[in-house]
Design an enzyme around this catalytic site. Sequence first.
Site, PDB file in Angstrom:
ATOM      1  N   SER A 117       0.830  -1.202   0.000  1.00 27.76           N
ATOM      2  CA  SER A 117       0.000   0.000   0.000  1.00 27.76           C
ATOM      3  C   SER A 117       0.867   1.255   0.000  1.00 27.76           C
ATOM      4  CB  SER A 117      -0.866  -0.016   1.256  1.00 27.76           C
ATOM      5  OG  SER A 117      -1.481   1.231   1.461  1.00 27.76           O
ATOM      6  N   TYR A 141      -1.571  -0.044  10.401  1.00 23.45           N
ATOM      7  CA  TYR A 141      -1.865  -0.669   9.109  1.00 23.45           C
ATOM      8  C   TYR A 141      -0.672  -0.532   8.161  1.00 23.45           C
ATOM      9  CZ  TYR A 141      -3.433  -1.202   4.363  1.00 23.45           C
ATOM     10  OH  TYR A 141      -3.504  -1.585   3.047  1.00 23.45           O
ATOM     11  N   LYS A 145       2.082  -3.374   6.494  1.00 22.04           N
ATOM     12  CA  LYS A 145       2.380  -3.554   5.063  1.00 22.04           C
ATOM     13  C   LYS A 145       3.882  -3.434   4.803  1.00 22.04           C
ATOM     14  CE  LYS A 145      -1.526  -4.688   3.453  1.00 22.04           C
ATOM     15  NZ  LYS A 145      -1.709  -5.981   2.762  1.00 22.04           N
TER      16      LYS A 145
HETATM   17  C1  WQD Z   1      -8.993  10.354   0.538  1.00 23.67           C
HETATM   18  C2  WQD Z   1      -9.074  11.829   0.864  1.00 23.67           C
HETATM   19  C3  WQD Z   1      -9.645  12.327   3.136  1.00 23.67           C
HETATM   20  C4  WQD Z   1     -13.846  11.048   2.996  1.00 23.67           C
HETATM   21  C5  WQD Z   1      -6.667   5.282   2.629  1.00 23.67           C
HETATM   22  C6  WQD Z   1      -5.555   4.596   3.344  1.00 23.67           C
HETATM   23  C7  WQD Z   1      -4.644   3.945   2.354  1.00 23.67           C
HETATM   24  C8  WQD Z   1      -5.426   3.028   1.436  1.00 23.67           C
HETATM   25  C9  WQD Z   1      -6.542   3.756   0.785  1.00 23.67           C
HETATM   26  C10 WQD Z   1      -5.787   0.744   2.183  1.00 23.67           C
HETATM   27  C11 WQD Z   1      -8.437  12.184   2.216  1.00 23.67           C
HETATM   28  C12 WQD Z   1     -10.679  12.849   2.193  1.00 23.67           C
HETATM   29  C13 WQD Z   1     -12.518  11.307   2.705  1.00 23.67           C
HETATM   30  C14 WQD Z   1     -14.746  12.144   3.152  1.00 23.67           C
HETATM   31  C15 WQD Z   1     -12.940  13.665   2.718  1.00 23.67           C
HETATM   32  N1  WQD Z   1      -5.991   1.972   2.202  1.00 23.67           N
HETATM   33  N2  WQD Z   1     -12.077  12.581   2.571  1.00 23.67           N
HETATM   34  N3  WQD Z   1     -14.257  13.405   2.998  1.00 23.67           N
HETATM   35  O1  WQD Z   1      -6.814   8.221   3.381  1.00 23.67           O
HETATM   36  O2  WQD Z   1      -5.973   8.639   1.030  1.00 23.67           O
HETATM   37  O3  WQD Z   1      -6.106   6.359   1.879  1.00 23.67           O
HETATM   38  O4  WQD Z   1      -7.346   4.381   1.780  1.00 23.67           O
HETATM   39  O5  WQD Z   1      -5.088   0.030   1.599  1.00 23.67           O
HETATM   40  O6  WQD Z   1      -3.701   3.270   3.031  1.00 23.67           O
HETATM   41  O7  WQD Z   1      -4.844   5.537   4.121  1.00 23.67           O
HETATM   42  O8  WQD Z   1      -8.172   7.488   1.341  1.00 23.67           O
HETATM   43  O9  WQD Z   1     -10.467   7.618   0.550  1.00 23.67           O
HETATM   44  O10 WQD Z   1     -10.038   7.645   3.049  1.00 23.67           O
HETATM   45  O11 WQD Z   1      -9.422   9.637   1.684  1.00 23.67           O
HETATM   46  O12 WQD Z   1     -12.552  14.835   2.631  1.00 23.67           O
HETATM   47  O13 WQD Z   1     -15.946  11.990   3.432  1.00 23.67           O
HETATM   48  O14 WQD Z   1     -10.460  12.180   0.986  1.00 23.67           O
HETATM   49  O15 WQD Z   1      -9.436  13.241   4.195  1.00 23.67           O
HETATM   50  O16 WQD Z   1      -7.814  13.413   2.076  1.00 23.67           O
HETATM   51  P1  WQD Z   1      -6.712   7.793   1.990  1.00 23.67           P
HETATM   52  P2  WQD Z   1      -9.594   8.031   1.688  1.00 23.67           P
END
Ligand code: WQD
Length: 326
Positions: A117, A141, A145
Amino acid sequence: MTWLITGGAGYIGAHVVRAMTAAGESAVVYDDLSTGVAERVPDGVPLVVGSVLDGERVARALTDHAVTGVVHLAAKKQVGESVELPLHYYRENVEGLRVLLTAVTRAGVPSFVFSSSAAVYGMPDVDLVTEDTPCVPMSPYGETKLAGEWLVRATGRATGLSTAALRYFNVAGAAGPRMADTGVFNLIPMVFEKLTQGAAPRVFGDDYDTPDGTCVRDYIHVVDLAEAHVAAARALEASPGRALTLNIGRGEGVSVREMIDRINALTGRDLPPTVGPRRPGDPARVVASSDRAAAELGWKAKYGVQDMIVSAWEGWVALHPEAANA
Ligand code: WQD
């Protein structure tokens, strides 16, 4: 080749199974169905229900199906949950991998593709993240990985197992409604959930040092990601003794605000987001350089954000029919 795909009933795993079989490889799914869905496993692909922590069951699956390669996706993947339950995450993701690798090396299986990841990078302070960008994970997490990558590579060095660790960026979309992600843990499904409730999507912070102040990510279509597994599997098969570590992204940054605007447009809604505080631990920008994957595998993403949103929405509506009229 016959590939054992652990986690093959999960969202990403099921796409890997589909891509592998479409490419003419045989696949066997190994999944404990804790979050996987048996209906995602295509007809004709055997499903062995078991945990990767059960070494005997894994060993039997490897010999029963004459497995010649493993793609290991079975893991826990929620960043927030990993902070609450680090012991559980280390057990499932690191101990599970150790048990699996023990069976794999004993059985003499030559190839191993590991699901890693972008979380291994933590808060990368670079425009484009390369595989040489320092890994400083910010959550248990991400730590599991990174530790997993070390374990895979060390095992390869010690035993001759050919390995590839694929560092997924932000995975989205689906090959069809039945294949969609069923969780609501990432931006796109979280926005869909709000739209379905007739509520405004939420932006977690708009005071980041990015063009529109919201976080920038590299979204990759799950079908493209699955193809990267096929390419990695083929690369290991063609030249044994390799130890690949590859970013799987598109190299294109999309901000949270842009993503919400596009979701509104593509689903025919007009619900401007509300801006709340930052979510702890979110890096401002995480965008992959995918040059190495292109060079090593000849792989490149084909789909864009529009395909991801449209296919994810079809999957969402299939699971939540009320969304269509919301
Ligand atoms: C993306 C952006 C949020 C929801 C995570 C894990 C990563 C991988 C993928 C597993 C961020 C913003 C989100 C909302 C928002 N996981 N957001 N409003 O955090 O980049 O990655 O998932 O393998 O390891 O860390 O993904 O989709 O949660 O967020 O503003 O309602 O969207 O703050 O900036 P992230 P995400």
